[in-house]
Design an enzyme around this catalytic site. Structure first.
Site, PDB file in Angstrom:
ATOM      1  N   SER A   1      -8.282 -61.777  22.234  1.00  0.00           N
ATOM      2  CA  SER A   1      -7.151 -62.209  23.056  1.00  0.00           C
ATOM      3  C   SER A   1      -7.602 -62.403  24.494  1.00  0.00           C
ATOM      4  O   SER A   1      -8.553 -61.758  24.966  1.00  0.00           O
ATOM      5  CB  SER A   1      -6.040 -61.163  23.020  1.00  0.00           C
ATOM      6  OG  SER A   1      -5.033 -61.440  23.976  1.00  0.00           O
TER       7      SER A   1
ATOM      8  N   TYR B   1      -2.731 -52.644  24.168  1.00  0.00           N
ATOM      9  CA  TYR B   1      -3.107 -53.864  23.457  1.00  0.00           C
ATOM     10  C   TYR B   1      -4.343 -54.495  24.095  1.00  0.00           C
ATOM     11  O   TYR B   1      -5.286 -54.897  23.387  1.00  0.00           O
ATOM     12  CB  TYR B   1      -1.932 -54.836  23.480  1.00  0.00           C
ATOM     13  CG  TYR B   1      -2.148 -56.112  22.717  1.00  0.00           C
ATOM     14  CD1 TYR B   1      -2.001 -56.153  21.330  1.00  0.00           C
ATOM     15  CD2 TYR B   1      -2.474 -57.300  23.376  1.00  0.00           C
ATOM     16  CE1 TYR B   1      -2.179 -57.336  20.625  1.00  0.00           C
ATOM     17  CE2 TYR B   1      -2.652 -58.482  22.676  1.00  0.00           C
ATOM     18  CZ  TYR B   1      -2.507 -58.498  21.305  1.00  0.00           C
ATOM     19  OH  TYR B   1      -2.683 -59.677  20.613  1.00  0.00           O
TER      20      TYR B   1
END
Length: 323
Positions: free
Chosen positions: A218, A231
Site C-alpha cells: 500500500s 495498517y
C-alpha cells in the site's frame, strides 16, 4: 572574473525573463477546477460518491457505485496458461479483479475469503465464465491451520500451485493514537502480516521453479497514514517481507514481488471510513479519483507471469494515481 558591466548584463537578463513570466501570469486565465483524470479504456466513477458506511468485512454487492472488476477491454493472451493461482481476499475488490484477469490469461483460480459468501459466488461465476475452474475457500487467514488447509485443498483440487496472491486485509482508522486498542491492533496484524506469512510458508512447499508470490502492499506502507498507524505498519512490513523473502527464495526459482496501490474503490474503505469521508474517497490524489479494481489487476498479471517479469523479484510496484 566578471566585470561590473558583465554582471549588470546578467542581472538585466534575469529581470527581462522575470518580467515576461510575470506578464504571462497576469494574462493567463484563472484556472478552473478540472475533473478527475480519465485515461483508461472506459470512464471511471469519481467523487463525490453516495454517502455510505458498511459493516465489516464489507460486501461488494452493497457498494454504490459497484466497483468495476471485469475489464471488458482486456484480451487474454495466455500469460498464465496451465497455471493455478490462490488469491486471498479474492471474493471482492482487487482480489476479484485479479481472479478474473488470471482466469482470462489461462489460470485456474482458488480464492480465500472470510465470510462474504455471495461475493465469492459472484467471483466464481466470473472465473468460470472465462472457461476456467474455480474453488472458494472460507476461513480466517490469521489462523495458521486454515492457511495450510487452504493450500492443501487447492493442490488437491487442481494438482499444483503456481501463483500465490496475498491480498486479504483488515483496515479501520483510529483518529487518536490513544484510542487504538490492543484488539484492533492485534486484528490488523493477524490478518495483514500473520496471514501473509502463513500462506506463503504453506504455499512454498508446493511451488516449483517459475512460480510467483505477489503481495498487496500500500501507499500507506511507503508514506504512512496518521489515522492508519497499525495498517501502515503492516503494509510497511509487507514491503520488507517481500524484499526479504524474495532473496530467500531465489535459489528455489520462486519470484516474490508486491503491488502497492493508492486509493482503490473496494469494500475495504466504505467499511472503514465514515459516510461523509467515503463520499470524497480518492479526491485527494492528483488524478482526483480512486482506482477501480480492474485498473490495478494488470499489475498482478504482470508480476505473476513468467512471460512478463522473469527477471523481476523483490520489487514494490506502486500504482498510486500520480502521488
Amino acid at each position: 572574473m566578471l566585470t561590473k558591466s558583465n554582471t549588470s548584463k546578467a542581472t538585466q537578463r534575469q529581470r527581462r525573463v522575470q518580467r515576461k513570466v510575470d506578464a504571462d501570469d497576469r494574462a493567463a486565465p484563472k484556472s478552473k477546477s478540472k475533473g478527475a483524470m480519465q485515461a483508461g479504456a472506459r470512464e471511471y466513477p469519481e467523487p463525490p460518491f453516495p454517502k455510505q458506511h458498511h459493516r465489516k468485512p464489507g460486501h461488494e454487492s452493497e457498494i454504490r457505485p459497484a466497483p468495476l472488476y471485469d475489464a471488458p477491454f482486456w484480451t487474454g493472451s495466455g500469460k498464465l496458461d496451465g497455471k493455478v493461482a490462490l488469491i486471498t481476499g479474492g471474493d471482492s475488490g482487487i482480489g476479484r479483479a485479479v481472479a478474473v484477469l488470471f482466469a482470462r490469461e489461462g489460470a485456474d483460480v482458488a480464492v480465500v475469503y472470510l465470510s462474504e459468501d455471495k461475493d465469492a459466488e459472484t467471483t466464481g461465476r466470473a472465473v468460470e465464465a472465462e472457461g476456467r475452474r474455480f474453488l472458494a475457500l472460507r476461513g480466517d487467514v490469521g489462523k495458521r491451520a486454515f492457511c495450510r488447509k487452504a493450500v492443501e485443498a487447492t493442490v488437491k483440487r487442481f494438482g499444483r500451485l503456481d501463483v500465490l496472491v496475498n491480498n486479504a486485509a483488515f483496515q479501520v482508522h483510529s483518529t487518536d493514537f490513544a484510542d487504538l486498542t490492543e484488539e484492533h491492533f492485534d486484528t490488523t496484524l493477524k490478518t495483514n502480516l500473520y496471514g501473509y506469512f502463513h500462506m506463503a510458508q504453506a504455499a512454498v512447499a508446493h511451488m516449483e521453479p517459475g512460480s510467483a508470490i505477489v503481495n498487496t502492499g500500500s501507499i500507506t506502507g511507503i508514506d504512512g497514514s496518521k489515522e492508519l498507524i497499525d495498517y501502515s505498519m503492516t503494509k510497511g512490513g509487507i514491503h520488507a517481507f517481500t524484499r526479504a523473502l524474495s532473496g530467500n527464495l531465489i535459489g528455489k526459482g520462486i519470484r516474490v514481488n508486491a503491488v502497492a496501490p493508492g486509493p482503490v474503490w473496494t469494500p475495504l474503505n466504505p467499511s472503514e471510513k465514515q459516510a461523509k469521508d467515503v463520499s470524497q474517497f480518492g479526491a485527494e490524489v492528483p488524478m482526483k479519483r480512486p482506482a477501480q479494481p480492474e485498473e490495478i489487476a494488470p499489475a498482478y498479471v504482470f508480476l505473476a507471469s513468467p512471460q512478463c517479469s522473469s527477471y523481476i523479484t523483490g520489487e514494490i510496484l506502486p500504482v498510486i494515481g500520480g502521488y
